[in-house]
Enzyme design. Structure first.
Site, short mmCIF file in Angstrom:
data_model
loop_
_atom_site.label_atom_id
_atom_site.label_comp_id
_atom_site.label_asym_id
_atom_site.label_seq_id
_atom_site.Cartn_x
_atom_site.Cartn_y
_atom_site.Cartn_z
CB SER A 174 -2.26 -3.36 -4.55
OG SER A 174 -1.89 -4.35 -3.62
CB ALA A 175 -2.59 1.12 -1.62
CD GLU A 182 8.24 3.57 -5.73
OE1 GLU A 182 7.46 4.54 -5.88
OE2 GLU A 182 9.32 3.69 -5.13
CB ALA A 185 0.48 -5.81 -1.33
P1 NAD Z 1 -0.07 -6.74 -5.68
O1 NAD Z 1 0.07 -5.78 -4.57
O2 NAD Z 1 -1.20 -7.68 -5.63
O3 NAD Z 1 1.25 -7.64 -5.80
C1 NAD Z 1 2.53 -7.09 -5.99
C2 NAD Z 1 3.57 -8.07 -5.49
O4 NAD Z 1 3.52 -8.15 -4.06
C3 NAD Z 1 3.37 -9.50 -5.99
O5 NAD Z 1 4.64 -10.05 -6.23
C4 NAD Z 1 2.67 -10.17 -4.84
O6 NAD Z 1 2.87 -11.57 -4.79
C5 NAD Z 1 3.31 -9.50 -3.64
N1 NAD Z 1 2.49 -9.43 -2.43
C6 NAD Z 1 1.14 -9.29 -2.34
N2 NAD Z 1 0.77 -9.16 -1.05
C7 NAD Z 1 1.91 -9.21 -0.31
C8 NAD Z 1 2.18 -9.14 1.08
N3 NAD Z 1 1.22 -8.99 1.98
N4 NAD Z 1 3.48 -9.23 1.49
C9 NAD Z 1 4.47 -9.36 0.59
N5 NAD Z 1 4.26 -9.45 -0.75
C10 NAD Z 1 3.00 -9.38 -1.18
O7 NAD Z 1 -0.07 -5.88 -7.03
P2 NAD Z 1 -0.49 -6.35 -8.50
O8 NAD Z 1 -1.94 -6.64 -8.49
O9 NAD Z 1 0.47 -7.36 -9.01
O10 NAD Z 1 -0.21 -5.02 -9.34
C11 NAD Z 1 -1.16 -4.02 -9.54
C12 NAD Z 1 -0.97 -2.92 -8.51
O11 NAD Z 1 0.35 -2.40 -8.60
C13 NAD Z 1 -1.88 -1.72 -8.75
O12 NAD Z 1 -2.37 -1.28 -7.51
C14 NAD Z 1 -0.97 -0.68 -9.36
O13 NAD Z 1 -1.37 0.64 -9.18
C15 NAD Z 1 0.30 -0.98 -8.64
N6 NAD Z 1 1.45 -0.47 -9.39
C16 NAD Z 1 2.16 0.57 -8.87
C17 NAD Z 1 3.22 1.10 -9.60
C18 NAD Z 1 4.05 2.24 -9.08
O14 NAD Z 1 5.21 2.33 -9.50
N7 NAD Z 1 3.55 3.10 -8.23
C19 NAD Z 1 3.53 0.56 -10.85
C20 NAD Z 1 2.79 -0.51 -11.32
C21 NAD Z 1 1.76 -1.03 -10.59
#
Ligand code: NAD
Length: 474
Positions: free
Chosen positions: A207-208, A229, A210
């Site tokens: 996510s944006a 990403e 994170a």
């Molecule tokens: P998320 O951001 O909640 O988590 C992604 C990963 O980051 C997880 O492993 C999580 O444990 C870790 N994380 C979370 N906060 C963190 C921090 N502060 N520091 C370090 N690590 C941290 O994402 P999600 O809910 O698992 O996935 C959905 C999101 O991913 C959506 O926003 C989607 O658009 C995005 N996404 C982007 C792409 C792309 O290639 N642009 C592809 C797929 C999904």
């Protein structure tokens, strides 16, 4: 910090997997100890090991697809396409490494030979999301390993079982334990890994929210490579076309595949006023036929549940917000199974909303805006801080030219869905969608850094200007 990670099957609510969280210092230390040896292996060896990894994945393809389907809730047919993408990534990344980061040298006249070569960064942290728990982290891992980096992969806390299988396949292929490691954990472990001095780079998909936190944390450390990403608030614009059945299929595919849990999913349909009534009619009919069911159901569902109840409830709240703030429900968001995160596809017309929230609603909700001019449609499409994916459906070649030139996104399609991007192209976005380090074919770029060298066999030099004549008496 919680001491265990537990994952649940979204479709049944049953516990699927549990394990203690990993030790960040331990995995970083092991990776650092393994890196020099891995980086000094011939490229051909690393490539051979990646091909063996592809074979390992082929051998466990059914089991891996089943695990993806169970842990994410996505239909089995879709999980199978994810496994195919994991396998295909190997050959694509080998080509990409050669094309994007080749060795070059040219004669630099009297200066000798000029060479451009690439070096790996060192130890890379890969942080993965839950929606493509194998394909997306793998899209960072394979290029990073080919380039000679060690990888510490922290899967999403919602999909650790898939992460474990993926790392197991690397080890079964003969990639040393310390070269690819699994770090089980949630956000705390992710934060600790990102901040660790022993990490040389962070390859993040998520996510944006994170991504920004990671960027901020590393702001005072420009030496670490950070590839982000992130999400999108992606527009799909419908312009003049007589092929409204096809248009409806493309819109449904864009908005509702994976229950809308794709970063490239269309969140906003921007439609020419003259086409509004017929396309809404067709979308109502088509979405009414969508089968929402558990991953292994027969007949196969179009979409499964979203990842968990908390996510489903958040989406429900967002939908209620839209319809109580000027949005008109065309198709309601329903949660048909008590206690389970199944959602039916929703469509809401937000044309009359005064302030449309520019947030990523990561689920099956499509917002519709009616406009009368193409310029207005493009301005509406660009009304977002994100910039991942955008499609124009219909329109003339001149309309597409205008759309392409003015739309702000890293993926711009014509008469194709906003999602389903090819690994043979770069994949990334602008604004809140990324930091200009696109993945997929361009992932090679952030996995190695270029080194410029000027080289001669012997030290030959003289100083031609600014010296006094040689005086034999001095
Ligand atoms: P998320 O951001 O909640 O988590 C992604 C990963 O980051 C997880 O492993 C999580 O444990 C870790 N994380 C979370 N906060 C963190 C921090 N502060 N520091 C370090 N690590 C941290 O994402 P999600 O809910 O698992 O996935 C959905 C999101 O991913 C959506 O926003 C989607 O658009 C995005 N996404 C982007 C792409 C792309 O290639 N642009 C592809 C797929 C999904």
């Amino acid at each position: 910090m919680s001491s265990e990670i537990v994952s649940f099957e979204p479709a049944t609510g049953e516990e699927m997997w549990r394990a203690p969280v990993g030790d960040v210092d331990e995995v970083v230390e092991k990776a650092r100890a393994s890196w020099a040896d891995w980086a000094s292996k011939p490229l051909a060896t690393r490539i051979e090991l990646m091909r063996r990894f592809a074979n390992e994945v082929r051998a466990i393809a059914d089991k891996l697809a089943e695990t993806i389907a169970r842990e994410t809730g996505k239909p089995l047919w879709e999980a199978r396409t994810e496994v195919d993408a994991v396998i295909a990534k190997v050959e694509i990344s080998i080509t990409a490494y050669a094309e994007r980061t080749p060795q070059r040298s040219f004669d630099n006249a009297l200066q000798g030979k000029a060479a451009i070569r690439h070096k790996p960064h060192g130890v890379m942290a890969v942080l993965g999301p839950y929606n493509f728990p194998a394909h997306l982290p793998n899209g960072h891992m394979i290029p990073a390993l080919i380039a000679g980096n060690c990888v510490i992969f922290k899967p999403s806390e919602k999909t650790p079982a898939v992460g474990e299988m993926l790392v197991g396949a690397f080890h079964a292929a003969g990639v040393p334990d310390g070269v690819v490691q699994l770090l089980i954990g949630a956000r705390d472990e992710g934060e600790a890994l990102v901040a660790h001095d022993g990490i040389d780079g962070v390859l993040f998909t998520g996510s944006a929210h994170a991504g920004i936190a990671i960027n901020r944390k590393l702001a005072s450390n420009p030496g670490k490579i950070v590839a982000l990403e992130m999400g999108g608030n992606n527009p799909i614009v419908l312009w003049d076309t007589p092929l409204l059945d096809d248009a409806a299929a493309l819109i449904v595919q864009s908005a509702f595949t994976s229950a809308g849990q794709r970063c490239t999913a269309a969140r906003r349909l921007i439609v020419r006023d003259t086409l509004y009534d017929p396309i809404i009619e067709k979308l109502k009919k088509l979405t009414g036929r969508i089968i929402v069911d558990e991953p292994f159901a027969d007949p196969a569902p179009f979409m499964g549940p979203v990842i968990d109840n908390q996510t489903a409830d958040g989406l429900m709240e967002s939908f209620v917000y839209l319809i109580t703030n000027g949005g008109k429900a065309i198709r309601h968001l329903n949660k048909p199974r008590e206690g389970l995160p199944f959602l039916t596809p929703a469509i809401v017309d937000v044309t009359e909303m005064e302030q449309r929230p520019d947030v990523e609603l990561f689920g099956p909700i499509l917002q519709v805006v009616k406009v009368s001019e193409l310029d207005e449609a493009i301005a509406e499409a660009n009304r977002t801080r994100f910039g991942l994916s955008a499609s124009l459906i219909g329109g003339s070649p001149a309309d597409y030219k205008c759309f392409w030139a003015n739309i702000r996104a890293g993926i711009v399609n014509w008469n194709r869905p906003t999602n389903g991007a090819s690994s043979k192209q770069p994949f990334g976005g602008i604004g809140l969608s990324g930091n200009h380090r696109p993945a997929a074919f361009y992932a090679a770029d952030y996995c190695a850094y270029p080194v410029a060298s000027t080289e001669m066999d012997q030290p030959r030099a003289n100083i031609g200007v600014g010296l006094e004549e040689i005086n034999p008496d001095r």
